[in-house]
Every structure is written in C-alpha cells, then in structure tokens.
Write a protein that holds these residues in place. Structure first.
Motif, PDB file in Angstrom:
ATOM      1  N   HIS A  53     -13.354  59.073  -0.404  1.00 23.60           N
ATOM      2  CA  HIS A  53     -12.122  59.435  -0.626  1.00 23.60           C
ATOM      3  C   HIS A  53     -11.844  61.165  -0.622  1.00 23.60           C
ATOM      4  CE1 HIS A  53      -7.805  58.599  -1.753  1.00 23.60           C
ATOM      5  NE2 HIS A  53      -7.842  59.733  -2.036  1.00 23.60           N
ATOM      6  N   CYS A  54     -12.804  61.710  -1.517  1.00 17.55           N
ATOM      7  CA  CYS A  54     -12.907  63.155  -1.946  1.00 17.55           C
ATOM      8  C   CYS A  54     -14.337  63.508  -2.188  1.00 17.55           C
ATOM      9  CB  CYS A  54     -11.814  63.436  -2.676  1.00 17.55           C
ATOM     10  SG  CYS A  54     -11.648  62.975  -4.574  1.00 17.55           S
ATOM     11  N   ASP A  67     -10.923  66.807   0.221  1.00 14.20           N
ATOM     12  CA  ASP A  67     -10.492  65.460   0.515  1.00 14.20           C
ATOM     13  C   ASP A  67     -11.265  65.106   1.875  1.00 14.20           C
ATOM     14  OD1 ASP A  67      -8.140  63.384   0.666  1.00 14.20           O
ATOM     15  OD2 ASP A  67      -8.320  63.798   2.651  1.00 14.20           O
ATOM     16  N   ASN A  72      -4.811  57.707   2.081  1.00 12.00           N
ATOM     17  CA  ASN A  72      -3.628  58.001   0.950  1.00 12.00           C
ATOM     18  C   ASN A  72      -3.669  59.168   0.321  1.00 12.00           C
ATOM     19  OD1 ASN A  72      -2.278  55.150   1.625  1.00 12.00           O
ATOM     20  ND2 ASN A  72      -4.374  54.277   0.523  1.00 12.00           N
ATOM     21  N   GLY A  73      -4.645  60.057   0.669  1.00 11.48           N
ATOM     22  CA  GLY A  73      -4.428  61.379   0.229  1.00 11.48           C
ATOM     23  C   GLY A  73      -4.919  61.746  -1.369  1.00 11.48           C
ATOM     24  N   THR A  74      -5.453  63.031  -1.481  1.00 11.25           N
ATOM     25  CA  THR A  74      -5.817  63.507  -2.612  1.00 11.25           C
ATOM     26  C   THR A  74      -4.830  64.834  -3.094  1.00 11.25           C
ATOM     27  OG1 THR A  74      -8.184  63.179  -2.219  1.00 11.25           O
ATOM     28  CG2 THR A  74      -7.701  64.895  -3.869  1.00 11.25           C
ATOM     29  N   GLU A  75      -4.386  64.921  -4.223  1.00  8.79           N
ATOM     30  CA  GLU A  75      -3.306  65.801  -4.692  1.00  8.79           C
ATOM     31  C   GLU A  75      -3.822  66.878  -5.721  1.00  8.79           C
ATOM     32  OE1 GLU A  75      -2.054  62.079  -3.617  1.00  8.79           O
ATOM     33  OE2 GLU A  75      -2.614  62.284  -5.730  1.00  8.79           O
ATOM     34  N   GLN A  79       0.262  68.755  -4.983  1.00  2.84           N
ATOM     35  CA  GLN A  79       0.449  69.043  -3.718  1.00  2.84           C
ATOM     36  C   GLN A  79      -0.657  68.149  -3.190  1.00  2.84           C
ATOM     37  OE1 GLN A  79       2.895  71.044  -2.256  1.00  2.84           O
ATOM     38  NE2 GLN A  79       3.608  70.827  -4.418  1.00  2.84           N
ATOM     39  N   ARG A  80      -0.327  67.730  -1.960  1.00  5.73           N
ATOM     40  CA  ARG A  80      -1.369  67.044  -1.164  1.00  5.73           C
ATOM     41  C   ARG A  80      -2.339  67.984  -0.311  1.00  5.73           C
ATOM     42  NH1 ARG A  80      -0.559  61.230   1.909  1.00  5.73           N
ATOM     43  NH2 ARG A  80      -2.670  61.310   3.078  1.00  5.73           N
ATOM     44  N   LEU A  97      -5.503  61.025  -7.131  1.00  7.64           N
ATOM     45  CA  LEU A  97      -5.647  60.170  -5.721  1.00  7.64           C
ATOM     46  C   LEU A  97      -4.427  59.261  -5.527  1.00  7.64           C
ATOM     47  CD1 LEU A  97      -9.100  59.461  -6.216  1.00  7.64           C
ATOM     48  CD2 LEU A  97      -8.379  61.644  -5.446  1.00  7.64           C
ATOM     49  N   SER A  99      -1.335  59.579  -4.401  1.00  4.11           N
ATOM     50  CA  SER A  99       0.269  59.968  -4.934  1.00  4.11           C
ATOM     51  C   SER A  99       0.248  59.710  -6.440  1.00  4.11           C
ATOM     52  CB  SER A  99       1.194  59.022  -4.102  1.00  4.11           C
ATOM     53  OG  SER A  99       1.326  59.430  -2.732  1.00  4.11           O
TER      54      SER A  99
END
Length: 233
Positions: A53-54, A67, A72-75, A79-80, A97, A99
C-alpha cells in the motif's frame, strides 16, 4: 529526530494499540494488507488495503511517506497522495489509508508508553460464573453472552487473575488452529481488536491492563469474592 521511530496501526478504535514496527535511520518500512506470506511488511487486517500500500522512509534523519500505487489511496493530513512520490512527514502529521478508514501513528522514542490500560469496568456484583456450553458469563444476576473467541479470551484471563498473560499465550489459546506450524500467524492488532470487542460486551465489570513488554492481566475489585465454573458443577 530521535534514534527510534515507532510506526503503529490504529486499530479497533484504540489509538496506538495496534501492530507496530520500529523504523531505524536510513531504513524503510512497507505497509500493506496481511496475507500471511510476507513478514517484511507492517500488516493491516483490512481487505481495502493493498498488499503493497505505502512505504515510510527514513532518509538522512528525515521521514517520508510514499504511496505505492494503492487502489484506495494514502492520505496526508486529509490530502490524497500521488503514487510513487515521497512526501515529508513528522509525528504531528495525520497519516491515513483508504479515505481515513485506517490510521498510522508515528511515535518518537520519548513518547513511548510503558503502560497502557484497557478500562472495562468497576465490578459491582460478588459472584462470577462461567457457562462453557452457552459461552456466557454470569455476574450476579447479569448474563453476558460472548462469541467463541471473546469467551476464550475472558476464560484465559480470568483463570490467571492478577497474573500476566503474554500476547503469544493469548494467540495460542484463542487461535490454536492458526498456530499449528505457523500456517497463518495471528497479528497483534487482531489480539487488541478482540480485547476491544470483549471490553464493550463486558460493560462495567473488570479491568484489563496491558503492560509494555510484559503482557496483559485482568483484575477485579475486592468486592468480587466468588467464582464458579458452571461447566464443572
């Protein structure tokens, strides 16, 4: 920057009580979904987290998060992040992570806690009875029904009141099927999540304490003087 940085997965609503790893200077730690195969990552038990993931890097005594192209993103502070770019971070930043569903906490060496406490309760009734066949606990006139894993955890801790039980002992007692030949290792955040769920069901009856590097123990108030196991009566 201190010698040691601790990276912790916030789990089950208990900030700072999840799986953790120590990040040394000039090293990196990958964070991803638990698969039972890769022991070189900080595992997270959530299907929305990518396997890779990161990553958190420590370069020239500075911290960076990257990231790794997660689905599904890292914030960082809400902020993504753009994939495959390094962003500077500090222990004061909010790193999440998916959202905000999963949180990562950074602790410096000076912030490490020696003792953490899970408050379940203050005991009000005198007698505690365990009903194995029902997976329930009777405290005075009150009945508490638990899941199989929750009941096993309570039974183990209650059998060792005021004595330490290691997290490894909990893993072996509650998850024996997964400890055979280490086919699927149990993570520390699974143990803490189980403690948290059991806490909520027990309400106001016991206090469980976790002491850093020693283990977990459960205690009850002096007023609670009786104990019977209904399965043996």
């Amino acid at each position: 920057m201190p010698e040691t940085i601790k990276i912790i997965v916030d789990t089950a609503g208990q900030k700072g009580h999840g799986t953790f790893l120590y990040l040394e200077q000039e090293k990196s730690i990958m964070i991803g979904r638990h698969t039972g195969m890769d022991r070189e990552i900080l595992p997270i038990y959530n299907q929305l987290v990518s396997k890779q993931h990161c990553c958190i890097h420590r370069i020239h005594n500075e911290l960076y998060v990257e990231d790794l192209g997660s689905k599904n993103g890292t914030e960082l502070n809400g902020q993504r992040l753009l994939p495959h770019q390094k962003y500077p971070i500090s222990p004061e930043d909010q790193l999440t992570l998916v959202s905000g569903l999963v949180g990562l906490q950074l602790e410096s060496e000076s912030d490490f806690e020696e003792t953490r406490e899970y408050l379940i309760s203050e005991l009000q009734d005198h007698e505690v009875r365990l009903h194995d066949h029902l997976q329930s606990i009777q405290i005075g006139s009150e009945h508490v029904t638990l899941s199989k894993k929750e009941y096993q955890l309570f039974k183990l801790l209650h059998s060792r009141l005021d004595h330490f039980v290691t997290k490894e002992e909990i893993m072996q007692y509650v998850w024996p099927e997964r400890c055979i030949d280490h086919t699927e290792l149990v993570g520390i955040d699974e143990v803490n999540s189980l403690i948290y769920r059991t806490n909520k069901k027990l309400g106001v009856h016991f206090v469980i304490k976790s002491v850093y590097k020693k283990g977990v123990y459960m205690k009850r108030e002096e007023c609670c003087v009786g104990f019977k196991n209904a399965s043996t009566s």
